[in-house]
Design a protein around this motif. Structure first.
Motif, short mmCIF file in Angstrom:
data_model
loop_
_atom_site.label_atom_id
_atom_site.label_comp_id
_atom_site.label_asym_id
_atom_site.label_seq_id
_atom_site.Cartn_x
_atom_site.Cartn_y
_atom_site.Cartn_z
N ALA A 69 -23.51 33.42 35.89
CA ALA A 69 -24.26 33.09 34.68
C ALA A 69 -24.90 34.32 34.05
O ALA A 69 -25.11 34.35 32.84
N ALA A 70 -25.19 35.35 34.85
CA ALA A 70 -25.68 36.65 34.40
C ALA A 70 -26.87 36.58 33.44
O ALA A 70 -26.96 37.32 32.48
N HIS A 71 -27.81 35.72 33.74
CA HIS A 71 -29.00 35.60 32.89
C HIS A 71 -30.07 36.65 33.22
O HIS A 71 -31.08 36.71 32.54
N LEU A 72 -29.83 37.47 34.24
CA LEU A 72 -30.83 38.43 34.68
C LEU A 72 -31.30 39.35 33.56
O LEU A 72 -32.50 39.49 33.32
N ALA A 73 -30.37 40.00 32.87
CA ALA A 73 -30.76 40.94 31.82
C ALA A 73 -31.56 40.26 30.72
O ALA A 73 -32.56 40.81 30.24
N GLY A 74 -31.17 39.07 30.32
CA GLY A 74 -31.90 38.34 29.28
C GLY A 74 -33.29 37.94 29.73
O GLY A 74 -34.26 38.06 28.96
N VAL A 84 -33.39 47.41 27.88
CA VAL A 84 -32.69 46.73 28.97
C VAL A 84 -31.19 46.86 28.73
O VAL A 84 -30.71 46.55 27.64
N ILE A 85 -30.50 47.31 29.76
CA ILE A 85 -29.05 47.44 29.70
C ILE A 85 -28.45 46.47 30.70
O ILE A 85 -28.75 46.54 31.89
N GLY A 86 -27.62 45.55 30.21
CA GLY A 86 -27.01 44.55 31.07
C GLY A 86 -25.62 44.98 31.52
O GLY A 86 -24.82 45.43 30.71
N VAL A 87 -25.36 44.82 32.81
CA VAL A 87 -24.04 45.11 33.38
C VAL A 87 -23.46 43.79 33.89
O VAL A 87 -23.90 43.27 34.90
N PRO A 88 -22.47 43.24 33.18
CA PRO A 88 -21.82 42.02 33.67
C PRO A 88 -20.96 42.35 34.89
O PRO A 88 -20.24 43.36 34.88
N LEU A 89 -21.06 41.54 35.92
CA LEU A 89 -20.29 41.79 37.14
C LEU A 89 -19.28 40.67 37.38
O LEU A 89 -19.54 39.51 37.07
N ALA A 90 -18.17 41.04 37.94
CA ALA A 90 -17.09 40.09 38.23
C ALA A 90 -17.38 39.39 39.55
O ALA A 90 -16.87 39.78 40.59
N GLY A 95 -13.56 36.43 36.70
CA GLY A 95 -13.38 37.87 36.64
C GLY A 95 -14.40 38.63 35.82
O GLY A 95 -14.13 39.73 35.37
N GLY A 96 -15.55 38.07 35.60
CA GLY A 96 -16.60 38.75 34.85
C GLY A 96 -16.69 38.35 33.40
O GLY A 96 -17.63 38.71 32.70
N PHE A 97 -15.69 37.59 32.90
CA PHE A 97 -15.73 37.17 31.50
C PHE A 97 -16.95 36.30 31.23
O PHE A 97 -17.61 36.45 30.19
N ASP A 98 -17.27 35.43 32.16
CA ASP A 98 -18.45 34.57 32.02
C ASP A 98 -19.73 35.41 31.98
O ASP A 98 -20.61 35.19 31.15
N ALA A 99 -19.80 36.41 32.85
CA ALA A 99 -20.98 37.28 32.88
C ALA A 99 -21.08 38.11 31.59
O ALA A 99 -22.17 38.32 31.07
N LEU A 100 -19.94 38.55 31.09
CA LEU A 100 -19.94 39.32 29.84
C LEU A 100 -20.50 38.48 28.70
O LEU A 100 -21.37 38.93 27.95
N SER A 102 -22.43 35.82 28.88
CA SER A 102 -23.85 35.53 29.11
C SER A 102 -24.73 36.72 28.80
O SER A 102 -25.85 36.56 28.31
N THR A 103 -24.25 37.92 29.08
CA THR A 103 -25.05 39.12 28.87
C THR A 103 -25.11 39.53 27.41
O THR A 103 -26.15 39.95 26.91
N VAL A 104 -24.01 39.37 26.71
CA VAL A 104 -23.93 39.88 25.34
C VAL A 104 -24.54 38.92 24.31
O VAL A 104 -24.95 39.35 23.24
#
Length: 163
Positions: A69-74, A84-90, A95-100, A102-104
Motif C-alpha cells: 500500500a506504501a502509505h508511509l511517505a504520505g 519527503v522522498i518516497g521510494v516505492p518497493l516491490a 512488482g512495486g506498481f501498487d507501491a508506485l 500509492s506513493t505518487v
C-alpha cells in the motif's frame, strides 16, 4: 558547515536491504543519516512521532521506503514540512506498481517526491536528498558535480570497450 542529515524510514525490516543503497549514497557524500522501521499501518503513532519530531532532531530531509500500500511517505508528509522522498518497493505480487501508484498520488498541498521502484529508487532518493541539502552547502554541490563527472567518465570508458 554540515548540510543536514537524512532520516530514512522503512515500512518493515524486510525493506532494509534495498534501502541500504540510500545509506551508501548518502555516506559517499558525507551526509549523516539514520534508518528505522515505522509502519503507516502497524505503528501509526510511532510514524507520526518520528515525522513530527524529525526537524527538531536535526533532520532536513526524510526518505520513506515502503511496498504494498506504501502509505508511509504520505503519512509522513502529512506530519512535517520537511521534504519527503518516497521510494516505492516491490513487496507484493504486483512488482512495486501498487507501491508506485500509492506513493505518487498525493493530494495538492502535501507533496511527496517519488523516485523509481526498488534499489534504483533508493539510490535516487539519496541523490535527490543530497541535491536538496546542497542548496545551503556549496561544498556538497562540488561533491555532487564530481560524482556526476565520474559517472560520465565511466560511461565513456564502457563505450570504448565495446567492439
Amino acid at each position: 558547515m554540515m548540510a543536514g542529515k537524512v532520516l530514512i524510514l522503512i515500512g518493515s525490516s524486510s525493506d532494509a536491504e534495498t534501502m541500504r543503497a540510500a545509506e551508501e549514497v548518502l555516506s559517499g557524500y558525507g551526509i549523516p543519516c539514520e534508518m528505522t522501521v515505522a509502519s503507516a499501518h502497524r505503528s501509526p503513532g510511532r510514524t507520526q512521532s518520528l515525522a513530527r519530531n524529525a526537524e527538531k532532531e536535526g533532520f532536513s530531509v526524510i526518505i520513506a521506503g515502503a511496498g504494498g500500500a506504501a502509505h508511509l511517505a504520505g503519512c509522513v508528509a502529512a506530519e512535517t514540512v520537511l521534504p519527503v522522498i518516497g521510494v516505492p518497493l516491490a513487496a507484493s505480487p504486483l512488482g512495486g506498481f501498487d507501491a508506485l501508484l500509492s506513493t505518487v498520488q498525493m493530494p495538492a498541498g502535501v507533496p511527496v517526491a517519488t523516485v523509481a521502484v526498488g534499489m534504483a529508487g533508493a539510490q535516487n532518493a539519496a541523490h535527490l536528498a543530497a541535491q536538496i541539502l546542497s542548496i545551503s552547502s556549496p561544498r556538497l554541490r562540488v561533491k555532487i558535480r564530481a560524482g556526476r563527472k565520474k559517472m560520465a567518465v565511466a560511461v565513456e570508458e564502457a563505450a570504448k570497450r565495446l567492439p
